[in-house]
Write a protein that holds these residues in place. Structure first.
Motif, PDB file in Angstrom:
ATOM      1  N   ASP A 151     119.514  84.542  25.885  1.00 41.53           N
ATOM      2  CA  ASP A 151     118.412  84.579  26.840  1.00 41.53           C
ATOM      3  C   ASP A 151     117.734  85.944  26.904  1.00 41.53           C
ATOM      4  OD1 ASP A 151     120.361  86.023  28.131  1.00 41.53           O
ATOM      5  OD2 ASP A 151     120.398  84.802  29.938  1.00 41.53           O
ATOM      6  N   GLY A 152     118.191  86.920  26.128  1.00 41.93           N
ATOM      7  CA  GLY A 152     117.549  88.225  26.096  1.00 41.93           C
ATOM      8  C   GLY A 152     118.106  89.216  27.096  1.00 41.93           C
ATOM      9  N   LEU A 208     117.825 100.680  37.514  1.00 48.22           N
ATOM     10  CA  LEU A 208     118.098  99.630  36.533  1.00 48.22           C
ATOM     11  C   LEU A 208     117.606  98.275  37.027  1.00 48.22           C
ATOM     12  CD1 LEU A 208     121.716 100.626  35.451  1.00 48.22           C
ATOM     13  CD2 LEU A 208     119.626 100.876  34.111  1.00 48.22           C
ATOM     14  N   LEU A 209     117.809  98.001  38.318  1.00 50.96           N
ATOM     15  CA  LEU A 209     117.376  96.726  38.887  1.00 50.96           C
ATOM     16  C   LEU A 209     115.857  96.594  38.817  1.00 50.96           C
ATOM     17  CD1 LEU A 209     117.944  94.082  40.406  1.00 50.96           C
ATOM     18  CD2 LEU A 209     117.841  95.407  42.528  1.00 50.96           C
ATOM     19  N   GLN A 260     111.348  92.445  33.474  1.00 50.55           N
ATOM     20  CA  GLN A 260     111.614  91.762  32.204  1.00 50.55           C
ATOM     21  C   GLN A 260     111.366  90.260  32.344  1.00 50.55           C
ATOM     22  OE1 GLN A 260     115.424  92.492  30.470  1.00 50.55           O
ATOM     23  NE2 GLN A 260     115.323  94.711  30.806  1.00 50.55           N
ATOM     24  N   PRO A 261     110.615  89.676  31.439  1.00 56.87           N
ATOM     25  CA  PRO A 261     110.404  88.221  31.480  1.00 56.87           C
ATOM     26  C   PRO A 261     111.706  87.436  31.325  1.00 56.87           C
ATOM     27  CG  PRO A 261     108.870  89.259  29.953  1.00 56.87           C
ATOM     28  CD  PRO A 261     109.824  90.316  30.395  1.00 56.87           C
ATOM     29  N   ALA A 262     112.670  87.995  30.596  1.00 56.47           N
ATOM     30  CA  ALA A 262     113.944  87.295  30.400  1.00 56.47           C
ATOM     31  C   ALA A 262     114.691  87.147  31.724  1.00 56.47           C
ATOM     32  CB  ALA A 262     114.810  88.046  29.396  1.00 56.47           C
ATOM     33  N   ALA A 263     114.566  88.134  32.606  1.00 57.78           N
ATOM     34  CA  ALA A 263     115.222  88.044  33.919  1.00 57.78           C
ATOM     35  C   ALA A 263     114.567  86.959  34.751  1.00 57.78           C
ATOM     36  CB  ALA A 263     115.155  89.383  34.636  1.00 57.78           C
ATOM     37  N   LEU A 299     113.051  89.192  44.850  1.00 59.36           N
ATOM     38  CA  LEU A 299     113.197  90.641  44.733  1.00 59.36           C
ATOM     39  C   LEU A 299     111.870  91.318  44.398  1.00 59.36           C
ATOM     40  CD1 LEU A 299     116.638  90.816  42.899  1.00 59.36           C
ATOM     41  CD2 LEU A 299     116.164  91.306  45.304  1.00 59.36           C
ATOM     42  N   ARG A 300     111.044  90.666  43.589  1.00 62.26           N
ATOM     43  CA  ARG A 300     109.722  91.223  43.302  1.00 62.26           C
ATOM     44  C   ARG A 300     108.852  91.251  44.560  1.00 62.26           C
ATOM     45  NH1 ARG A 300     107.766  88.519  37.544  1.00 62.26           N
ATOM     46  NH2 ARG A 300     109.088  89.774  36.192  1.00 62.26           N
TER      47      ARG A 300
END
Length: 136
Positions: A61-62, A102-103, A109-112, A123-124
Motif C-alpha cells: 500500500d506504499g 512525522l505525522l 501522503q496519498p497512500a495514508a 486529522l487533516r
C-alpha cells in the motif's frame, strides 16, 4: 511433588544477597556469570532502490511498517493530559515534536489517505482548523 523435586526446587531458587552469599562461597558453591545477549544478525547489503521489494504482505500500500504503526496509534483516545506524549516516547522512542513532524508528513501522503481515509480526513481537518486559529 516428590521430596527430591522439592529439594531441587528449593536449591534452584535465587536467595537474597547477604549472609547467604558468604555461606555459599564458604561451601564452595558459586553463582554462574550472567548470560550474554544473543548476537544481532547483520542486515544484508542494500542493492539500491530496485532491491527494496515489499517483503511484508501489507507493504504494497506504499506505507512503511512505522507509518502504519503511527496511524494505528492515532486511532487511540487519551484520557489524561500528558499520557499521549509519554506513550509516544515509550512506543516509538521519539520526542513528541518529532512524532508530530512525522505525522504531518504522513497526512500529506496519498497512500495514508487510501489506507485510513476516515482517520486521515479527521486529522487533516483538525490540522487545518488549528492553522486557521493561529492566523486569527
Amino acid at each position: 511433588m516428590p521430596a527430591d523435586a522439592t529439594e531441587r526446587a528449593a536449591t534452584d531458587r535465587p536467595e537474597p544477597s547477604g549472609t547467604t552469599d558468604v555461606a555459599r562461597r564458604e561451601a564452595g558453591r558459586t553463582v554462574p556469570p550472567p548470560r550474554s545477549a544473543p548476537a544481532v544478525e547483520a542486515a544484508p547489503p542494500d542493492d539500491g532502490p530496485a532491491a527494496q521489494a515489499p517483503e511484508a504482505p501489507g507493504e504494497t500500500d506504499g506505507l512503511t511498517e512505522r507509518e502504519r504503526q503511527i496511524l494505528a496509534f492515532e486511532q487511540q483516545w487519551w484520557k489524561h493530559a500528558g499520557a499521549k506524549e509519554q506513550a509516544i516516547r515509550d512506543t516509538f522512542g521519539l520526542s513528541a515534536t518529532r512524532y508530530y513532524q512525522l505525522l504531518n508528513a504522513l497526512l500529506d501522503q496519498p497512500a495514508a489517505l487510501a489506507a485510513e481515509p476516515v482517520l486521515v480526513g479527521r486529522l487533516r481537518r483538525l490540522r487545518s482548523s488549528r492553522a486557521r486559529n493561529r492566523r486569527r
